[in-house]
Design a protein around this motif. Structure first.
Motif, PDB file in Angstrom:
ATOM      1  N   GLU A 118      66.185  17.236  52.221  1.00 37.66           N
ATOM      2  CA  GLU A 118      66.146  18.648  52.587  1.00 37.66           C
ATOM      3  C   GLU A 118      66.870  18.922  53.900  1.00 37.66           C
ATOM      4  O   GLU A 118      67.227  20.063  54.177  1.00 37.66           O
TER       5      GLU A 118
ATOM      6  N   ARG B  20      75.843  21.878  42.468  1.00 34.37           N
ATOM      7  CA  ARG B  20      74.896  22.990  42.346  1.00 34.37           C
ATOM      8  C   ARG B  20      73.781  22.881  43.393  1.00 34.37           C
ATOM      9  O   ARG B  20      73.365  23.893  43.973  1.00 34.37           O
ATOM     10  N   GLN B  21      73.299  21.677  43.618  1.00 33.92           N
ATOM     11  CA  GLN B  21      72.221  21.502  44.588  1.00 33.92           C
ATOM     12  C   GLN B  21      72.700  21.814  46.004  1.00 33.92           C
ATOM     13  O   GLN B  21      72.001  22.467  46.784  1.00 33.92           O
TER      14      GLN B  21
ATOM     15  N   LYS C  69      75.216  23.816  46.842  1.00 36.20           N
ATOM     16  CA  LYS C  69      75.432  25.262  46.927  1.00 36.20           C
ATOM     17  C   LYS C  69      74.112  25.999  47.130  1.00 36.20           C
ATOM     18  O   LYS C  69      74.029  26.965  47.897  1.00 36.20           O
ATOM     19  N   LYS C  70      73.070  25.537  46.450  1.00 36.88           N
ATOM     20  CA  LYS C  70      71.760  26.173  46.591  1.00 36.88           C
ATOM     21  C   LYS C  70      71.234  26.018  48.012  1.00 36.88           C
ATOM     22  O   LYS C  70      70.666  26.960  48.584  1.00 36.88           O
ATOM     23  N   ILE C  71      71.433  24.833  48.586  1.00 36.29           N
ATOM     24  CA  ILE C  71      70.969  24.606  49.964  1.00 36.29           C
ATOM     25  C   ILE C  71      71.726  25.492  50.943  1.00 36.29           C
ATOM     26  O   ILE C  71      71.128  26.126  51.829  1.00 36.29           O
TER      27      ILE C  71
ATOM     28  N   ALA D 252      73.104  28.310  50.402  1.00 35.84           N
ATOM     29  CA  ALA D 252      72.723  29.719  50.219  1.00 35.84           C
ATOM     30  C   ALA D 252      71.443  30.058  50.968  1.00 35.84           C
ATOM     31  O   ALA D 252      71.143  31.239  51.195  1.00 35.84           O
ATOM     32  N   GLY D 253      70.676  29.037  51.362  1.00 33.43           N
ATOM     33  CA  GLY D 253      69.420  29.285  52.067  1.00 33.43           C
ATOM     34  C   GLY D 253      69.567  29.567  53.544  1.00 33.43           C
ATOM     35  O   GLY D 253      68.591  29.948  54.201  1.00 33.43           O
TER      36      GLY D 253
END
Length: 542
Positions: free
Chosen positions: A67, A154-155, A157-159, A161-162
């Protein structure tokens, strides 16, 4: 071979495409250069999101995504006498995810291929280079599996975006006349490519005249933008700051007269240094460096900054961070009269001529000393005027060669420690620096100290105070002016007038000026800089 745009230092990175022969990936960098603090164990208290094998710098690596960070170790087969499994080496590299600003799929393209052959994933991240300077860098994770790379892509990009502070859309104001008319080139060759890699949408307006940014920001719709960026010098940045704060007052229904408790600016401001001195950018970033300023914007590094209001008894004149009256104001007035010269020639000429005609101003200076007590700060935070919180006004009278009122350190190349090195960006106080009348040689000694490691205030004719409010009233102003008090700012000022230098903006005032500090009135892209540059710099004109 795909054609690359000339002059763009990262154009080849915009779509992450490669030439026919795949080049070697960038070698891993020691972990101490990627992030602050010592690396921790890959799974020490951090949930593992993904784990896989990628080639990094020609070496197969075991890569772990948690994380907080991306970590990797090179792997190699054990010796023949050992078991038939991979043995992980102890040396670990890592990147903190907060330093990554973009992720793209890496492909090799040819004329016959539309999408190209997948090579892996490219990470774009922010690297601290030296002191306060930042640099953009890349890391290639090579793996030819489409499915494997898709899951990681994808993972990641998701991080990314946070990170909610990072802007998605920016309004750009570009002054093409700044410095040697280099601002346009600076933006399109150094700034825009990085913004494109980060996926930030931009709307660019090239200003055409002085005051254009002010009139534009008063009326244009800003709801779709996450921030405003100024590409130019101190004068341009000062105009945009003034415009953003005026707009905030208007939107809040605050009367545009004598503002006692201004409303905070609604959008953060980024300043890209493209001027002659770049004092504002240097003070907010610790260095006047285009890439550093751009990366602070991309990464969403936001810091609140104190702002001053400059007023007469009847109206608000200007929002700003610093001001000089006397020698500093007259030097700028002379420089503005000779804009046909190159920036360096104009500056040196103005300083020499102002020294040749050096004369003091007969003034009354009243100031309210800074009170850092908790009760007072709470009252100020609640919007109470500072003058109502205490009644400890002090006054100095006499003839002064220069008066400086500064809420920021005012770093620049000829003053690497700052014109006001004891100030901070948001501690609720200003520095009042008074230079009393003295001989020209002694005054020049004082000026030269700014470019050295010696204390520029260690003179009997220099006084410094930490203040919250200041009133400057020239004693002979009424004999020189017949105009109305609080007259509108003029483009230039005569040698017999009272010019003020407010953040590189020339303001001519025919009456006393009241300066108030307003804590954390605007957010700027940058980080708090405590370490000052102690390198020795000299000024040729002195």
């Amino acid at each position: 071979m795909p054609r690359r745009r000339r002059g763009s230092r990262v154009s080849a990175l915009e779509d992450c495409r490669e030439d026919a022969a795949a080049p070697a990936a960038a070698p891993p960098v020691p972990s101490a250069t990627w992030a602050s603090g010592a690396p921790q164990a890959a799974a020490a208290g951090e949930p593992v999101l993904l784990r896989g094998i990628f080639e990094i710098g020609r070496a197969s690596c075991d890569v772990v995504l948690s994380e907080r960070a991306l970590r990797w170790r090179p792997i190699e087969p054990v010796r023949p006498e050992g078991e038939s499994k991979l043995d992980l080496m102890c040396d670990e590299e890592f990147i903190e995810l907060k330093n990554i600003f973009s992720v793209k799929l890496k492909r090799r393209c040819s004329i016959k291929q539309r999408d190209g052959t997948l090579l892996g994933i490219t990470l774009f991240f922010c690297l601290k280079k030296e002191r306060n300077k930042l640099k953009d860098a890349i890391l290639d994770l090579i793996n030819l599996s489409e499915d494997h790379c898709d899951v990681w892509f994808r993972q990641l990009k998701k991080i990314l975006a946070g990170f909610s502070n990072r802007p998605q859309s920016l309004k750009i104001l570009l002054n093409p006349q700044s410095h040697k008319k280099e601002a346009t080139q600076v933006y399109y060759e150094k700034v825009e490519p990085l913004l494109k890699i980060a996926g930030i949408k931009t709307d660019v307006t090239i200003t055409e005249y002085e005051g254009h940014a002010l009139s534009l920001l008063k009326e244009c719709e800003l709801q779709e933008f996450d921030g405003v960026v100024c590409v130019g010098g101190d004068g341009s940045a000062s105009e945009v700051v003034h415009a953003l704060l005026l707009r905030a007052q208007k939107n809040a229904g605050v009367e545009a007269g004598r503002i006692l408790t201004p409303v905070r600016a609604e959008l953060p401001l980024g300043i890209i240094p493209a001027g002659s001195t770049n004092i504002l950018a240097h003070s907010f970033h610790g260095v006047a460096h285009v890439v550093t300023a751009t990366l602070h914007i991309i990464m969403g590094h936001i810091q609140p900054v104190d702002v001053c209001t400059f007023s007469t008894s009847s109206k608000l004149l200007r929002f700003g961070f610093s001001a000089m009256f006397g020698f500093g104001g007259r030097t700028l007035a002379l420089a503005e009269k000779h804009r046909w010269m190159s920036p360096n020639q104009r500056r040196d000429f103005a300083i020499v001529k102002a020294l040749a005609k050096l004369k003091p101003e007969d003034c009354d200076i009243s100031f309210l000393p800074f009170n850092s007590s908790q009760d007072l700060q709470e009252k100020k935070a609640q919007g109470s005027p500072t003058s109502a919180c205490t009644d400890q006004w002090q006054m100095v009278q006499g003839q002064f060669l220069n008066i400086s009122i500064m809420a920021i350190p005012c770093l620049c190349s000829v003053a690497p420690r700052g014109l006001a090195p004891n100030t901070r960006l948001n501690n609720g106080s200003m520095d009042l620096i008074i230079v009393r009348n003295t001989s020209r040689p002694e005054f020049i000694k004082h000026l030269k100290r700014y470019g050295s490691v010696k204390n520029q205030f260690n003179f009997p004719f220099v006084e410094t105070y930490t203040v919250e409010e200041v009133k400057v009233q020239p004693r002979n102003n009424m004999s020189k002016y017949n105009g109305e008090a609080g007259a509108e700012p003029q483009e230039t000022a005569s040698e017999d007038s009272f010019p003020w230098n407010i953040d590189g903006y020339l303001l001519e005032v025919a009456s006393d000026v009241h300066v108030r500090l307003h804590p954390r009135l605007i957010n700027l892209y940058g980080v708090s800089v405590e370490d000052m540059n102690d390198s020795k710099v000299t000024c040729n004109c002195l």
